[in-house]
Design an enzyme around this catalytic site. Structure first.
Site: not given
Ligand code: RB5
Length: 143
Positions: A7, A64, A66, A97, A133
């Site tokens: 994203d 993304c 996080t 694993h 595994h």
């Molecule tokens: C976008 O602001 C953020 O929520 C997305 O990139 C991600 O971290 C979601 O889990």
């Protein structure tokens, strides 16, 4: 062929990874997004996960902000084992694993230097093929 997607929160890191894969001679298919404009991570998580689940791409990389939302999305697709890794130990262990087929990272969590090492570790580590595994992975899929 490696499927890759992000994203807006992972867009800049995705560009670094694509450049790095090209330098290594590894082909990748970019499923978007194509800018830092705000967008919805499930769109890209699903596109990459479906390409891997259908066998169109051997492995995937998702980013993304996080790494959390996009990995949650990918893991809803049958046959996908997406691992959120921000260190090389986890990237190696999840290949050995869990036979993870998608790597997820957070573009707002790791710098490009570490992220590229994590990508290399993930792509270069084979599954152990150990009986225990294999058994545990089949238990993930069962009801
Ligand atoms: C976008 O602001 C953020 O929520 C997305 O990139 C991600 O971290 C979601 O889990």
């Amino acid at each position: 062929m490696i499927a890759i997607g992000s994203d807006h929160g992972g867009y800049e890191l995705k560009k670094e990874i694509i450049k790095h894969l090209a330098q290594r001679g590894i082909e990748c298919k970019d499923f978007g997004t194509d800018s830092t404009a705000s967008c919805d991570y499930p769109v890209y998580g699903k596109a990459v996960a479906n390409a891997v689940a259908k066998g169109e791409c051997e492995k995937g990389i998702l980013i993304c902000g996080t790494g959390i939302g996009i990995s949650m999305t990918a893991n809803k697709i049958k046959g996908i084992r997406c691992a959120l890794c921000h260190d090389c130990f986890s990237a190696e262990a999840t290949r050995l694993h869990n036979n993870a087929n998608i790597l997820a990272m957070g573009g707002r969590v790791v710098g490009a230097g570490l992220a590229l090492k994590i990508v290399d570790t993930f792509l270069d580590t084979p599954f152990s093929n150990d009986e225990r595994h294999i058994r545990r992975i089949s238990q993930i899929e069962s009801e």
